[in-house]
Write an enzyme that holds these catalytic residues in place. Structure first.
Site, PDB file in Angstrom:
ATOM      1  N   LYS A  10       0.436  -0.981   0.004  1.00  0.00           N
ATOM      2  CA  LYS A  10       0.240   0.025  -0.333  1.00  0.00           C
ATOM      3  C   LYS A  10       0.744   1.395   0.143  1.00  0.00           C
ATOM      4  O   LYS A  10       1.413   1.151   0.336  1.00  0.00           O
ATOM      5  CB  LYS A  10      -0.950  -0.042   1.222  1.00  0.00           C
ATOM      6  CG  LYS A  10      -1.565  -0.856   0.993  1.00  0.00           C
ATOM      7  CD  LYS A  10      -3.089  -1.097   2.183  1.00  0.00           C
ATOM      8  CE  LYS A  10      -3.609  -2.381   2.386  1.00  0.00           C
ATOM      9  NZ  LYS A  10      -4.958  -2.183   3.502  1.00  0.00           N
ATOM     10  N   PHE A  58     -15.042   2.800   7.034  1.00  0.00           N
ATOM     11  CA  PHE A  58     -13.889   3.163   6.535  1.00  0.00           C
ATOM     12  C   PHE A  58     -13.599   3.584   5.136  1.00  0.00           C
ATOM     13  O   PHE A  58     -12.507   3.830   5.135  1.00  0.00           O
ATOM     14  CB  PHE A  58     -13.087   2.446   7.163  1.00  0.00           C
ATOM     15  CG  PHE A  58     -13.365   1.166   6.969  1.00  0.00           C
ATOM     16  CD1 PHE A  58     -12.922   0.264   5.737  1.00  0.00           C
ATOM     17  CD2 PHE A  58     -13.882  -0.016   7.940  1.00  0.00           C
ATOM     18  CE1 PHE A  58     -12.872  -0.644   5.355  1.00  0.00           C
ATOM     19  CE2 PHE A  58     -13.858  -0.947   7.542  1.00  0.00           C
ATOM     20  CZ  PHE A  58     -13.778  -1.799   5.877  1.00  0.00           C
ATOM     21  N   ARG A  86      -1.807 -14.512   4.321  1.00  0.00           N
ATOM     22  CA  ARG A  86      -2.296 -13.742   4.990  1.00  0.00           C
ATOM     23  C   ARG A  86      -1.931 -14.063   6.204  1.00  0.00           C
ATOM     24  O   ARG A  86      -1.811 -13.396   6.838  1.00  0.00           O
ATOM     25  CB  ARG A  86      -3.878 -14.418   5.115  1.00  0.00           C
ATOM     26  CG  ARG A  86      -4.767 -13.962   3.881  1.00  0.00           C
ATOM     27  CD  ARG A  86      -5.791 -12.690   3.938  1.00  0.00           C
ATOM     28  NE  ARG A  86      -6.929 -12.554   4.658  1.00  0.00           N
ATOM     29  CZ  ARG A  86      -7.260 -11.302   4.997  1.00  0.00           C
ATOM     30  NH1 ARG A  86      -7.151 -10.662   3.953  1.00  0.00           N
ATOM     31  NH2 ARG A  86      -8.116 -10.690   5.742  1.00  0.00           N
ATOM     32  N   THR A  92      -5.999  -7.096  10.099  1.00  0.00           N
ATOM     33  CA  THR A  92      -6.200  -6.205  10.091  1.00  0.00           C
ATOM     34  C   THR A  92      -5.358  -4.921  10.824  1.00  0.00           C
ATOM     35  O   THR A  92      -4.890  -3.820  10.024  1.00  0.00           O
ATOM     36  CB  THR A  92      -7.542  -6.155   9.667  1.00  0.00           C
ATOM     37  OG1 THR A  92      -7.660  -7.016   9.321  1.00  0.00           O
ATOM     38  CG2 THR A  92      -7.796  -4.720   8.899  1.00  0.00           C
ATOM     39  N   ARG A 103       2.445  -7.075   9.175  1.00  0.00           N
ATOM     40  CA  ARG A 103       1.118  -5.789  10.102  1.00  0.00           C
ATOM     41  C   ARG A 103       1.772  -5.362  11.127  1.00  0.00           C
ATOM     42  O   ARG A 103       2.582  -4.236  11.760  1.00  0.00           O
ATOM     43  CB  ARG A 103       0.432  -6.123   9.836  1.00  0.00           C
ATOM     44  CG  ARG A 103      -0.536  -6.084   7.833  1.00  0.00           C
ATOM     45  CD  ARG A 103      -1.540  -6.127   8.112  1.00  0.00           C
ATOM     46  NE  ARG A 103      -2.609  -5.669   7.059  1.00  0.00           N
ATOM     47  CZ  ARG A 103      -3.744  -5.967   6.565  1.00  0.00           C
ATOM     48  NH1 ARG A 103      -3.606  -7.559   7.276  1.00  0.00           N
ATOM     49  NH2 ARG A 103      -3.671  -5.482   5.935  1.00  0.00           N
ATOM     50  N   ASN A 113      -2.166  -0.208   6.935  1.00  0.00           N
ATOM     51  CA  ASN A 113      -1.463  -1.930   7.527  1.00  0.00           C
ATOM     52  C   ASN A 113      -0.563  -1.948   6.789  1.00  0.00           C
ATOM     53  O   ASN A 113      -0.294  -3.199   6.544  1.00  0.00           O
ATOM     54  CB  ASN A 113      -2.502  -2.121   7.953  1.00  0.00           C
ATOM     55  CG  ASN A 113      -3.644  -3.010   6.736  1.00  0.00           C
ATOM     56  OD1 ASN A 113      -3.291  -2.153   5.835  1.00  0.00           O
ATOM     57  ND2 ASN A 113      -4.403  -3.181   7.238  1.00  0.00           N
ATOM     58  N   HIS A 116      -2.277  -5.288   1.343  1.00  0.00           N
ATOM     59  CA  HIS A 116      -3.504  -5.864   1.026  1.00  0.00           C
ATOM     60  C   HIS A 116      -3.092  -7.415   0.931  1.00  0.00           C
ATOM     61  O   HIS A 116      -2.090  -7.966   0.203  1.00  0.00           O
ATOM     62  CB  HIS A 116      -4.452  -5.389  -0.339  1.00  0.00           C
ATOM     63  CG  HIS A 116      -5.103  -6.224  -0.374  1.00  0.00           C
ATOM     64  ND1 HIS A 116      -6.324  -5.820  -0.108  1.00  0.00           N
ATOM     65  CD2 HIS A 116      -5.216  -7.497  -1.485  1.00  0.00           C
ATOM     66  CE1 HIS A 116      -7.399  -7.101  -0.924  1.00  0.00           C
ATOM     67  NE2 HIS A 116      -6.272  -7.460  -1.573  1.00  0.00           N
TER      68      HIS A 116
HETATM   69  P1  ATP Z   1      -7.610  -5.697   3.171  1.00  0.00           P
HETATM   70  O1  ATP Z   1      -8.521  -6.408   2.675  1.00  0.00           O
HETATM   71  O2  ATP Z   1      -6.131  -4.491   2.655  1.00  0.00           O
HETATM   72  O3  ATP Z   1      -5.854  -6.814   2.927  1.00  0.00           O
HETATM   73  P2  ATP Z   1      -8.056  -6.661   5.269  1.00  0.00           P
HETATM   74  O4  ATP Z   1      -8.613  -7.870   4.527  1.00  0.00           O
HETATM   75  O5  ATP Z   1      -7.058  -7.337   6.040  1.00  0.00           O
HETATM   76  O6  ATP Z   1      -7.720  -6.077   4.253  1.00  0.00           O
HETATM   77  P3  ATP Z   1     -10.575  -5.702   5.176  1.00  0.00           P
HETATM   78  O7  ATP Z   1     -11.638  -5.815   6.081  1.00  0.00           O
HETATM   79  O8  ATP Z   1     -10.619  -6.252   4.159  1.00  0.00           O
HETATM   80  O9  ATP Z   1      -8.844  -5.431   6.111  1.00  0.00           O
HETATM   81  O10 ATP Z   1     -10.413  -3.807   4.761  1.00  0.00           O
HETATM   82  C1  ATP Z   1      -9.800  -3.409   4.323  1.00  0.00           C
HETATM   83  C2  ATP Z   1      -8.893  -2.250   4.424  1.00  0.00           C
HETATM   84  O11 ATP Z   1      -9.620  -1.141   4.343  1.00  0.00           O
HETATM   85  C3  ATP Z   1      -7.742  -2.481   5.736  1.00  0.00           C
HETATM   86  O12 ATP Z   1      -6.609  -3.620   5.458  1.00  0.00           O
HETATM   87  C4  ATP Z   1      -7.798  -1.540   6.446  1.00  0.00           C
HETATM   88  O13 ATP Z   1      -6.207  -0.606   5.517  1.00  0.00           O
HETATM   89  C5  ATP Z   1      -8.951  -0.622   6.368  1.00  0.00           C
HETATM   90  N1  ATP Z   1      -9.972  -0.648   7.253  1.00  0.00           N
HETATM   91  C6  ATP Z   1     -10.387  -1.759   7.943  1.00  0.00           C
HETATM   92  N2  ATP Z   1     -11.882  -1.836   8.506  1.00  0.00           N
HETATM   93  C7  ATP Z   1     -11.490  -0.371   9.027  1.00  0.00           C
HETATM   94  C8  ATP Z   1     -11.437   0.863  10.092  1.00  0.00           C
HETATM   95  N3  ATP Z   1     -12.141   0.081  11.349  1.00  0.00           N
HETATM   96  N4  ATP Z   1     -10.348   1.419  10.317  1.00  0.00           N
HETATM   97  C9  ATP Z   1     -10.314   2.075   9.738  1.00  0.00           C
HETATM   98  N5  ATP Z   1      -9.778   1.304   8.396  1.00  0.00           N
HETATM   99  C10 ATP Z   1      -9.597   0.325   8.032  1.00  0.00           C
HETATM  100 MG    MG Z   2      -9.406  -7.557   2.374  1.00  0.00          MG
END
Ligand code: ATP
Ligand code: MG
Length: 139
Positions: A10, A58, A86, A92, A103, A113, A116
């Site tokens: 990212k 978000f 993962r 996350t 992370r 973070n 992705h």
């Molecule tokens: P990614 O899809 O980026 O791999 P993830 O699958 O661990 O991450 P998701 O729930 O898909 O998490 O959320 C996508 C992205 O949105 C997160 O990686 C983070 O950058 C952002 N995000 C998720 N939850 C929050 C939150 N509560 N507050 C702020 N940003 C968030």
């Molecule tokens: Mg995700």
């Protein structure tokens, strides 16, 4: 089972010079990089990528963030690579991520973070197709 997944370094990872550190972990874990490029998403492209999160609190912020600077996108391949990558990324929320994960070691914020990773075979396929055409993926 041999799978593919989409990885993104990212904008925070790129601007903090963490491309090498992330790629080193992927290589050391034996995940094969089949495609790799640097891109800068527009806000619209970031919204398309994170469409599954449309409506969440978000969504606006994460799509601003993802379009704020260049990202490195990669297609990874290997046995069980979706779950293995993962696991390398960690939770996350970096504060809940296991020690030794990307992370936990590098993230500064729940949003910023660093990486992705796709969360299912179906999403992996559509996310890889979002960024790469067939000619760009090593066979
Ligand atoms: P990614 O899809 O980026 O791999 P993830 O699958 O661990 O991450 P998701 O729930 O898909 O998490 O959320 C996508 C992205 O949105 C997160 O990686 C983070 O950058 C952002 N995000 C998720 N939850 C929050 C939150 N509560 N507050 C702020 N940003 C968030
Ligand atoms: Mg995700």
């Amino acid at each position: 089972m041999k799978e593919r997944t989409l990885s993104i370094i990212k904008p925070d990872g790129v601007s903090r010079n963490l491309i090498g550190a992330v790629v080193k972990r992927l290589e050391e874990a034996g995940l094969n990089i089949m495609a790799m490029k640097m891109i800068r998403m527009t806000k619209e492209q970031a919204k398309g990528f994170y469409k599954v999160h449309e409506g969440k609190p978000f969504y606006e912020s994460v799509t601003d963030f993802m379009s704020s600077g260049p990202c490195v996108v990669m297609a990874l391949e290997g046995e069980d690579v979706i779950k293995r990558y993962r696991k390398l990324m960690g939770a996350t929320n970096y504060k809940e991520a296991e020690e030794g994960t990307i992370r936990r070691d590098f993230a500064t914020d729940i949003e910023k973070n660093v990486v992705h990773g796709s969360d299912s075979e179906e999403n992996a396929r559509s996310e890889i197709n979002y960024f790469f055409n067939a000619l760009e993926i090593a066979k």
